[in-house]
Structure formats: C-alpha cells, structure tokens
Design an enzyme around this catalytic site. Structure first.
Site, short mmCIF file in Angstrom:
data_model
loop_
_atom_site.label_atom_id
_atom_site.label_comp_id
_atom_site.label_asym_id
_atom_site.label_seq_id
_atom_site.Cartn_x
_atom_site.Cartn_y
_atom_site.Cartn_z
CG HIS A 40 -21.58 4.06 5.99
ND1 HIS A 40 -21.11 3.96 4.71
CD2 HIS A 40 -20.99 3.04 6.66
CE1 HIS A 40 -20.31 2.93 4.61
NE2 HIS A 40 -20.20 2.35 5.79
CG ASN A 56 -20.12 7.69 3.79
OD1 ASN A 56 -20.11 6.88 4.72
ND2 ASN A 56 -20.89 7.53 2.74
CG ASP A 78 -24.07 -3.87 7.26
OD1 ASP A 78 -23.51 -4.94 7.54
OD2 ASP A 78 -23.49 -2.78 7.31
CD GLU A 137 -23.50 4.88 2.03
OE1 GLU A 137 -22.80 5.43 2.90
OE2 GLU A 137 -23.05 4.49 0.95
#
Ligand code: GLP
Length: 240
Positions: A133, A131, A62, A138
């Site tokens: 991810h 969270n 990423d 996401e």
C-alpha cells in the site's frame, strides 16, 4: 544505500534539493518507522540553510478514521512532531485530511478540491506498506481513486500494533490521499528500509502492474524515485 542512515541522508538530500528548487512546493509526507531517520536528516539540512520551509504547502497524506489531532497516535500529530514543528511550518500552510470529521466523504471532497486549486502535488514522499500500500491505498487499489476512506486490511492492522502498543486496538478504518493524486505528483520519492520490505519491493519494481500491489502503479510513473537501504533492496546499493 549501504545502511539505513545513508539511505535517510540520501533521501533528505534529494527532498531538500527539490524544496530548494521550489520553495512553494505542494508536498505530502509519510508517517511510519521508515522515515524517522529521513526527518532527522531533513531537519538538520534545514538548520544548515539548505532550503526555506516558510512557503511550502503541505497536504496530509493519510490518517486513521476517528483519531483527533490531539491524539498522539494520529498521523497529523505524528507529522507535526517530526516534520511541521521542527521546520517551523505554520498550520496555515497545512491542509489536513480529517479522519475525525463526522462527514468523511465531505472531508475528502474538500481536500481534493483544495489540492486541485493549487495544481496538485509537486512532491509526494512516501513509505511502502508491507502489502504494497501507498498512503492507505490498500490492495486492491484503483489508480483513478480520489481521496477516500477505506477499511484497513488485517495485515495493516497487525503491522500498526507497533505504533499503538500491545493490547491497544488499532482503528479499523483510515482516510487517504487517493491514488490519482499520488500518481499525478510531479515527483514521488519512496523510502524503503529493512529486510521485511524486500519481497514487496521486488513485486513493486519487477512484478506486473497490479491492483494487488498499489505501489506497482507508482513505479511506472515518470517521476518516481525509490531510495532503499541494502536490506530492502537486496542488490548492489543505489538510488533506483
Ligand atoms: C502506514 C502508512 C504509510 C506508511 C506505511 C509503512 O501504513 N499509512 O503511509 O508508508 O505505514 O510504514 P513503516 O515505514 O512503519 O513500515
């Protein structure tokens, strides 16, 4: 694992074993605070001759949209520092995920085509976002998603200020290897450390499979292994 160093060592041994068994493995590796110890241990194992990195094929996991390879904050610069250069991995062995390209859609499309051409990932080493991810997939995440660009959540942007420094704006968009590629990897090793990851790790492992917790899809993949320290796991230590 009883502490962060032991967790890092165990993860490095696991990955070194995979790379020894398959010196031409197609792999993706993470950035973040969690894998720092893992990289140090992996480099030490490589120096001891535990595996050969000269034929590995690396796909960047990423990056931020807009960050060039020269920007020290870019994830490419980060994996180059911690992983590619110390293991002597040449740029010809790396497929970058270019968040700095004008046509991001095309960059993602070319990345997926290159990954398909080599038969997909053998090994995805991953961190766990606060969270849930994975990479920059996401929530809500689509398990069939291709490599794509995405807006970063407010929570992720806040978490990333520690990489950029107070007062320096964190990019609002990122590009990520898609969930479909990560779920199809033959082996996924997820590194999790620290008490602040305990609640999300519980949701990943014990909660329902949910688009709100992208990592929950991963945990149901046959190849998924979690290496967690005691602070994150909150139960008796172990490789899960
Ligand atoms: C970022 C990266 C992820 C990484 C996650 C966790 O969002 N995109 O690949 O796994 O952060 O980072 P840390 O280990 O610093 O908590």
């Amino acid at each position: 694992m009883d502490d962060y160093n032991a967790m890092s060592r165990r993860a490095a041994e696991l990955v070194a074993g995979e790379l020894h068994a398959n010196p031409e493995a197609v792999i993706a590796v993470p950035t973040g605070a969690t894998p720092q110890g893992f990289y140090a241990q992996l480099v030490a194992l490589h120096r001891q001759g535990a595996f050969d990195a000269s034929r590995l094929r690396v796909f960047q996991l990423d990056d931020y949209v807009g960050a060039s390879a020269d920007d020290p904050h870019s994830f490419y610069a980060w994996i180059k520092r911690d992983f590619l250069d110390p293991l002597g991995i040449a740029s010809a062995q790396v497929t970058r995920l270019r968040g700095d390209r004008a046509d991001i859609w095309r960059a993602c499309h070319e990345y997926d085509a290159a990954l398909r051409a080599v038969g997909g990932l053998d090994l995805a080493v991953l961190g766990l976002g606060g969270n849930g991810h994975i990479g920059f997939n996401e929530p809500p995440a689509d398990p069939t998603s291709a490599t794509h660009s995405t807006a970063l959540s407010a929570e992720t942007i806040a978490a990333h200020t520690r990489y950029w420094g107070e007062g320096i704006p964190v990019p609002s968009r990122a590009v990520t290897c898609g969930m479909a590629n990560l779920l199809a990897a033959r082996r996924q090793v997820v590194l999790v450390a620290g008490a602040e990851k305990r609640a999300i790790l519980r949701r990943m492992v014990d909660g329902p499979v949910s688009a709100q917790v992208p990592a929950s899809w991963l945990w149901r993949s046959a190849g998924c292994v979690i290496v967690a320290d005691a602070a994150a796991w909150g139960r008796a230590p172990g490789v899960i």
